[in-house]
Design an enzyme around this catalytic site. Structure first.
Site, PDB file in Angstrom:
ATOM      1  CG  HIS A 156     -44.206  20.058 -11.956  1.00  0.00           C
ATOM      2  ND1 HIS A 156     -43.896  19.614 -10.689  1.00  0.00           N
ATOM      3  CD2 HIS A 156     -45.562  20.203 -11.968  1.00  0.00           C
ATOM      4  CE1 HIS A 156     -45.003  19.475  -9.989  1.00  0.00           C
ATOM      5  NE2 HIS A 156     -46.031  19.848 -10.736  1.00  0.00           N
ATOM      6  CB  SER A 277     -18.045  34.321 -25.883  1.00  0.00           C
ATOM      7  OG  SER A 277     -16.902  33.499 -25.937  1.00  0.00           O
ATOM      8  CE  LYS A 283     -22.588  31.571 -25.332  1.00  0.00           C
ATOM      9  NZ  LYS A 283     -21.928  30.807 -24.381  1.00  0.00           N
ATOM     10  CD  GLU A 290     -25.208  34.201 -17.188  1.00  0.00           C
ATOM     11  OE1 GLU A 290     -24.928  33.009 -17.259  1.00  0.00           O
ATOM     12  OE2 GLU A 290     -24.670  35.062 -17.904  1.00  0.00           O
TER      13      GLU A 290
END
Ligand code: ARG
Length: 458
Positions: A156, A277, A283, A290
């Site tokens: 969980h 970024s 970043k 992804e």
């Protein structure tokens, strides 16, 4: 251009219809398979006396010439041809004259395209298997290197019990190993030859389908001609296998993305597999993971597109089936890229054992072991579970952890507690004692790595 099938009609189709109908811009990638299949067909026609042996030789030489010229760049695909099959036959006829026109005896484009696609995809499966083997080997290497690194295991997404990072990685190795197995299974059913089914009903010539199949490396032949030209199960099955594989990579990606976040900081991806970024200077984004997660949707879509195309088709061939190729090619291309990138990303990632350990030290992930301690001292499990739960609640109230809670406090809850409790609930002990087969102990991880390596010979 005059159509090879001009006869009943004069073949003067509208340009728009030609463009719509044509598949050469995507099926030309099967040229090697098409030519190899035609060579076997010519050899069979010659051996069976359907054409003269000298004609068969001429066809084979001509086909070899086309192959050589395509490979060297001396010959380019003519995009005004309807498909790769028509292109090869047209060039052959231009080069050989009337003999070229004999190649298409006792076959049809319907069995020819089914043949080419099976041969092409069987090669793709071999490539995919090799790439996947490389990835599994890399995952196993990382698992072995981090077989004793402790981190929280989650259920969980809540900290649950301590595990080793090697164990976590090997879970993915096992999934990917099953994907290899599924690929091999897919090939087993795919590797039956449809050539000789002809348009739909077989042929009146005395062909030898088995000889042709054997020459092309097939294990057998499709035993019903209608089925042979209509079946695209092998594409759907391959895409199902690829969809499952992508689902695995997508879950793995999701964890890599989480682990790379500041919130977890369990791993750091190499600069060579991350991006920055355009606005935020700090970043470092896990774009590769992804994209793999994102492309999973695309591969599912490819599978769904084919299943939907096929579901309403009457037997035998229908032109709808030309739509099979772009989906299955896209799925293969996408998965090959994803697996390769994934391998590089996993190989170059840095594991932050310190942060993993820190995370494991909070969250009471040794509470099960605390209960088991009491069970081993004679308390029934359900009662031990309750005592351990009460101790966790006490620690939360006092801002304490089980590992440093004084023995006097332990004894308030049960007389069974003694000094050895600390050793028993140490994270290292929790991991080391999970010796059940397939458990998280270092020995178990070593055994898993060995098993996977032996299976794949990596
Ligand atoms: N380009 C076609 C395909 O990919 C080849 C088979 C064509 N057969 C036919 N009867 N029109 O499906």
């Amino acid at each position: 251009m005059a159509k090879m099938w001009a006869g009943r009609t004069d073949g003067s189709t509208d340009q728009l219809a030609d463009d719509f109908n044509s598949s050469i811009h995507f099926d030309s990638r099967m040229y090697r398979q098409d030519i190899r299949g035609s060579m076997a067909h010519a050899a069979m026609l010659g051996a069976q006396g359907i054409i003269a042996p000298a004609e068969a030789d001429a066809l084979i030489d001509g086909l070899q010439g086309i192959l050589d010229d395509l490979e060297s760049g001396a010959l380019a695909f003519d995009l005004s041809c309807e498909d790769i099959h028509m292109f090869v036959e047209q060039v052959l006829t231009e080069r050989l004259g009337d003999v070229g026109k004999k190649l298409h005896t006792a076959r049809s484009r319907n069995d020819q395209v089914a043949l080419d696609l099976r041969m092409y995809l069987r090669d793709e499966c071999a490539t995919l298997t090799a790439l996947l083997t490389e990835l599994i080997g890399t995952v196993a290497d990382q698992a072995e290197a981090h077989k004793a690194v402790i981190l929280p295991g989650y259920t969980h997404l809540q900290r649950a019990q301590p595990i080793t990072f090697g164990h976590h990685l090997m879970a993915y190795a096992m999934m990917l190993l099953r994907d290899v197995d599924r690929l091999q299974d897919t090939v087993r059913r795919m590797n039956q030859s449809p050539i000789g089914c002809c348009a739909l009903a077989g042929t009146t010539y005395h062909t030898d389908r088995r000889m042709e199949a054997a020459r092309l490396g097939f294990d057998g032949i499709c035993l019903n001609s209608l089925d042979g030209v209509s079946d695209r199960d092998f594409c759907a099955e391959l895409m199902s296998t690829l969809a499952i594989l992508m689902m695995h990579l997508s879950r793995f990606s999701e964890e890599i993305i989480l682990w790379s976040s500041w919130e977890f900081k369990f791993i750091e991806l190499s600069d060579s597999f991350t991006t920055g970024s355009s606005i935020m200077p700090q970043k470092k984004n896990p774009d590769m993971a992804e994209l793999v997660r994102g492309k999973t949707g695309r591969v599912y879509g490819d599978l769904m597109a084919l299943l939907t195309t096929l579901k309403g088709l009457p037997l035998a061939y229908n032109k709808d089936m030309q739509e099979d190729k772009e989906s299955v090619f896209d799925a293969c291309d996408t998965v090959k890229m994803c697996v390769e990138v994934f391998t590089g990303m996993v190989r170059t990632m840095t594991v932050r054992a310190d942060n993993m350990k820190r995370a494991a030290q909070t969250g009471f992930i040794n509470a099960t072991d605390l209960a088991d301690y009491l069970v081993k001292k004679g308390l029934p499990f359900r009662s031990a579970y309750k005592v351990a739960g009460q101790l966790v609640a006490r620690c939360i109230a006092d801002g304490q952890v089980l590992d440093t809670l004084p023995l006097t406090v332990y004894k308030e809850y049960s007389d069974l507690f003694a000094e050895d409790v600390y050793q028993e609930i140490a994270l290292e002990t929790c991991v080391a004692k999970r010796i059940s087969e397939g458990g998280t102990s270092v020995e178990s991880v070593e055994a898993q790595v060995k098993y996977v390596r032996e299976k794949l010979a990596v």
